[in-house]
Design a protein around this motif. Structure first.
Motif, PDB file in Angstrom:
ATOM      1  N   ALA A  40       0.827  -1.303   0.228  1.00 18.07           N
ATOM      2  CA  ALA A  40       0.011  -0.006  -0.048  1.00 18.07           C
ATOM      3  C   ALA A  40       0.905   1.306  -0.139  1.00 18.07           C
ATOM      4  CB  ALA A  40      -1.030   0.022   1.158  1.00 18.07           C
ATOM      5  N   GLY A  41       2.243   1.081   0.276  1.00 24.54           N
ATOM      6  CA  GLY A  41       3.037   2.174  -0.098  1.00 24.54           C
ATOM      7  C   GLY A  41       4.005   2.107   1.341  1.00 24.54           C
ATOM      8  N   CYS A  42       5.301   2.718   0.955  1.00 23.29           N
ATOM      9  CA  CYS A  42       6.035   2.919   2.124  1.00 23.29           C
ATOM     10  C   CYS A  42       6.890   4.121   2.007  1.00 23.29           C
ATOM     11  CB  CYS A  42       7.240   1.587   2.291  1.00 23.29           C
ATOM     12  SG  CYS A  42       6.802   0.206   2.890  1.00 23.29           S
ATOM     13  N   VAL A  43       7.132   4.835   3.157  1.00 17.46           N
ATOM     14  CA  VAL A  43       7.862   6.021   3.292  1.00 17.46           C
ATOM     15  C   VAL A  43       9.026   5.770   4.117  1.00 17.46           C
ATOM     16  CG1 VAL A  43       8.143   8.290   4.418  1.00 17.46           C
ATOM     17  CG2 VAL A  43       5.815   7.629   3.317  1.00 17.46           C
ATOM     18  N   PHE A  44      10.232   5.772   3.255  1.00 17.29           N
ATOM     19  CA  PHE A  44      11.599   5.861   4.045  1.00 17.29           C
ATOM     20  C   PHE A  44      11.773   7.279   4.794  1.00 17.29           C
ATOM     21  CE2 PHE A  44      13.805   3.174   0.764  1.00 17.29           C
ATOM     22  CZ  PHE A  44      13.220   2.005   1.234  1.00 17.29           C
ATOM     23  N   VAL A  45      12.022   7.137   6.303  1.00 19.21           N
ATOM     24  CA  VAL A  45      12.641   8.227   6.994  1.00 19.21           C
ATOM     25  C   VAL A  45      13.889   8.072   7.152  1.00 19.21           C
ATOM     26  CG1 VAL A  45      12.310   9.518   9.154  1.00 19.21           C
ATOM     27  CG2 VAL A  45      10.475   8.237   8.182  1.00 19.21           C
ATOM     28  N   THR A  46      14.948   8.896   6.692  1.00 20.49           N
ATOM     29  CA  THR A  46      16.465   8.872   6.815  1.00 20.49           C
ATOM     30  C   THR A  46      16.932   9.879   7.551  1.00 20.49           C
ATOM     31  OG1 THR A  46      17.030  10.129   4.893  1.00 20.49           O
ATOM     32  CG2 THR A  46      16.118   7.927   4.205  1.00 20.49           C
ATOM     33  N   HIS A  47      18.070   9.694   8.031  1.00 22.66           N
ATOM     34  CA  HIS A  47      19.025  10.779   8.697  1.00 22.66           C
ATOM     35  C   HIS A  47      20.312  10.705   8.206  1.00 22.66           C
ATOM     36  CE1 HIS A  47      21.289  12.342  12.055  1.00 22.66           C
ATOM     37  NE2 HIS A  47      20.629  13.476  11.772  1.00 22.66           N
ATOM     38  N   SER A  48      20.911  11.776   7.943  1.00 22.75           N
ATOM     39  CA  SER A  48      22.289  11.798   7.652  1.00 22.75           C
ATOM     40  C   SER A  48      22.656  10.867   6.429  1.00 22.75           C
ATOM     41  CB  SER A  48      22.998  11.656   8.831  1.00 22.75           C
ATOM     42  OG  SER A  48      24.375  12.059   8.583  1.00 22.75           O
ATOM     43  N   THR A  49      23.414   9.923   6.535  1.00 24.41           N
ATOM     44  CA  THR A  49      24.140   9.188   5.396  1.00 24.41           C
ATOM     45  C   THR A  49      22.952   8.223   5.186  1.00 24.41           C
ATOM     46  OG1 THR A  49      26.139   9.329   6.549  1.00 24.41           O
ATOM     47  CG2 THR A  49      26.015   7.656   4.956  1.00 24.41           C
ATOM     48  N   GLY A  50      21.778   7.983   5.650  1.00 20.26           N
ATOM     49  CA  GLY A  50      20.625   7.240   5.548  1.00 20.26           C
ATOM     50  C   GLY A  50      20.145   7.850   4.157  1.00 20.26           C
ATOM     51  N   ILE A  73       9.147  24.883   1.290  1.00 20.03           N
ATOM     52  CA  ILE A  73       8.060  24.237   0.163  1.00 20.03           C
ATOM     53  C   ILE A  73       6.914  23.899   1.042  1.00 20.03           C
ATOM     54  CG2 ILE A  73       7.379  22.990  -1.714  1.00 20.03           C
ATOM     55  CD1 ILE A  73      10.235  22.941  -2.493  1.00 20.03           C
ATOM     56  N   ASN A  74       5.659  24.397   0.948  1.00 21.46           N
ATOM     57  CA  ASN A  74       4.763  24.032   1.882  1.00 21.46           C
ATOM     58  C   ASN A  74       3.956  22.805   1.386  1.00 21.46           C
ATOM     59  OD1 ASN A  74       3.131  25.343   0.092  1.00 21.46           O
ATOM     60  ND2 ASN A  74       2.258  26.519   1.863  1.00 21.46           N
ATOM     61  N   ARG A  75       4.009  22.467   0.162  1.00 19.82           N
ATOM     62  CA  ARG A  75       3.048  21.364  -0.222  1.00 19.82           C
ATOM     63  C   ARG A  75       3.734  20.378  -1.346  1.00 19.82           C
ATOM     64  NH1 ARG A  75      -2.331  21.032   0.703  1.00 19.82           N
ATOM     65  NH2 ARG A  75      -2.170  23.277   1.732  1.00 19.82           N
ATOM     66  N   VAL A  76       3.708  19.085  -0.933  1.00 18.40           N
ATOM     67  CA  VAL A  76       4.221  18.312  -2.002  1.00 18.40           C
ATOM     68  C   VAL A  76       3.210  17.091  -2.149  1.00 18.40           C
ATOM     69  CG1 VAL A  76       6.122  16.761  -2.601  1.00 18.40           C
ATOM     70  CG2 VAL A  76       6.658  19.282  -1.877  1.00 18.40           C
ATOM     71  N   GLY A  77       3.126  16.707  -3.253  1.00 22.76           N
ATOM     72  CA  GLY A  77       2.380  15.622  -3.542  1.00 22.76           C
ATOM     73  C   GLY A  77       3.149  14.274  -3.544  1.00 22.76           C
ATOM     74  N   ILE A  78       2.754  13.405  -2.804  1.00 27.49           N
ATOM     75  CA  ILE A  78       3.303  12.062  -2.935  1.00 27.49           C
ATOM     76  C   ILE A  78       2.054  10.911  -3.074  1.00 27.49           C
ATOM     77  CG2 ILE A  78       5.119  12.616  -1.320  1.00 27.49           C
ATOM     78  CD1 ILE A  78       3.668  11.000   0.949  1.00 27.49           C
ATOM     79  N   ALA A  79       2.238  10.059  -4.132  1.00 30.81           N
ATOM     80  CA  ALA A  79       1.298   9.215  -4.597  1.00 30.81           C
ATOM     81  C   ALA A  79      -0.117   9.945  -4.512  1.00 30.81           C
ATOM     82  CB  ALA A  79       1.176   7.913  -3.711  1.00 30.81           C
ATOM     83  N   ALA A  80      -1.080   9.487  -3.930  1.00 30.76           N
ATOM     84  CA  ALA A  80      -2.373   9.849  -4.097  1.00 30.76           C
ATOM     85  C   ALA A  80      -2.808  10.989  -2.786  1.00 30.76           C
ATOM     86  CB  ALA A  80      -3.640   8.780  -3.917  1.00 30.76           C
ATOM     87  N   ASN A  81      -1.587  11.305  -2.163  1.00 29.01           N
ATOM     88  CA  ASN A  81      -1.831  12.078  -0.971  1.00 29.01           C
ATOM     89  C   ASN A  81      -0.907  13.255  -1.042  1.00 29.01           C
ATOM     90  OD1 ASN A  81      -3.366  10.582   1.273  1.00 29.01           O
ATOM     91  ND2 ASN A  81      -2.105   9.215   0.376  1.00 29.01           N
TER      92      ASN A  81
END
Length: 354
Positions: free
Chosen positions: A104-114, A306-314
């Motif tokens: 259904a979709g995944c979001v990667f949350v990364t920090h630094s070298t991630g 930037i205050n608004r970015v579309g990702i997939a259907a959201n």
């Protein structure tokens, strides 16, 4: 006796309620959240004695680990295109595909070298999984906090100094002691991948069009010791050119042409002029540094590039307001994110994940 029993019972109830609240918050997200941590210098000291999984959990323990669905842990003493990919990333990708975690979709949350590790995954995961007869992951976006995907000038000086290519310099020595610790004496592993040119040449143009949302710190925990060696504004470890996702390396001061990292609305002549494909800088703050922006502690106001970015259907969005201070010649206008006077940067980021 009864009073103590009641106290213990109430404490247990509150603890359970807090745990359930956290679990519900994670479960209520439309997309699954996968954490990818950054460089961990302490792992260079004792590779054989490193517990990569425990270090990965500890890295995020101040806030994110209790909210995420999964993590990809990796050792800093290895290279991204080497054993990080084969021994640590690949088994997790297979697990995610086989379990349908990202269907259904995944979001990667990364920090630094991630950020850099995620870019390599995005560029390769579909081919790797398809070649293994598995379904590619549906990665809808990455949320890159203090991203080092553009490399760090500190890695350049570290590799030169630790490999003996540069003569001893007390300022360099002080900077490396702040960043790496005083006991590291060899340039190994991901330090080489973090050199600016190396980082920018690692999977620079992935075919995937997953939006890469950027969250930028402009504070400093090292009293300026490291900033002497970093181009433009920085968070103590990575420059604005990297954290913003700039397409070129330069001494940039902001990700936005009309607002400074402290929120002041003013033309920014040193702003980033071009970005890597699908990189969108969203939040900036000079109240947070490279390391503390990933924890849950509130440290001050945050502004929006930037205050608004579309990702997939959201849509990922941040509401803001304008604040005026002073008058006449001392009048200044600021653009600040709603609730950033109360919520930490990480809390704002997490709340924005669909």
């Amino acid at each position: 006796m009864n009073k103590n029993k009641s106290s213990i019972t109430l404490s247990s109830i509150f603890a359970c309620a807090a745990a359930l609240s956290t679990s519900f918050a994670a479960a209520s997200k439309e997309y699954k959240t996968i954490l990818i941590h950054g460089f961990q210098p302490a792992q260079l000291l004792n590779a054989a004695g490193t517990d990569v999984t425990a270090d990965g959990a500890n890295y995020w323990s101040s806030y994110w680990d209790q909210l995420a669905d999964e993590r990809i842990d990796w050792p800093s003493y290895e290279r991204v295109e080497g054993k990080i990919a084969s021994d640590w990333v690949w088994p997790k990708l297979k697990q995610f595909s086989q379990s349908g975690l990202c269907d259904a979709g995944c979001v990667f949350v990364t920090h630094s070298t991630g950020d850099l590790v995620a870019r390599y995954i995005i560029d390769n995961q579909a081919n790797w999984l398809q070649n293994a007869g598995l379904k590619p992951l549906n990665i809808v976006a990455t949320f890159d906090i203090a991203g080092a995907g553009g490399g760090s000038e500190l890695a350049d000086i570290a590799v030169s100094a630790l490999s003996g290519a540069a003569s001893w310099n007390p300022l360099v020595d002080a900077a490396l002691e702040w960043w790496l610790g005083s006991n590291i004496n060899e340039a190994v592993g991901v330090l080489h991948d973090l050199k600016v040119n190396n980082a920018r040449n690692l999977a620079p143009m992935p075919d995937s069009r997953a939006p890469r949302l950027r969250f930028v710190a402009d504070g400093d925990d090292f009293f300026g010791a490291t900033s002497l060696f970093i181009r433009g504004n920085d968070d103590g470890v990575v420059a604005t050119h990297s954290a913003c996702g700039a397409s070129s390396v330069a001494a940039y001061g902001s990700c936005s042409t009309d607002v400074d990292t402290n929120g002041r609305i003013k033309t920014q002549n040193d702003a980033v002029s071009g970005f890597m494909p699908y990189h969108y800088p969203m939040l900036m703050s000079d109240n947070y540094s490279h390391n503390n922006i990933r924890d849950g502690r509130h440290r001050g106001d945050v502004t929006v590039a930037i205050n608004r970015v579309g990702i997939a259907a959201n849509t990922v969005s941040f509401d803001s307001y304008e604040k005026t201070t002073g008058a006449w010649f001392w009048k200044k206008e600021y653009r600040l994110v709603n609730q950033s006077d109360q919520l930490s940067a990480s809390e704002l980021i997490y709340n924005a994940i669909p």
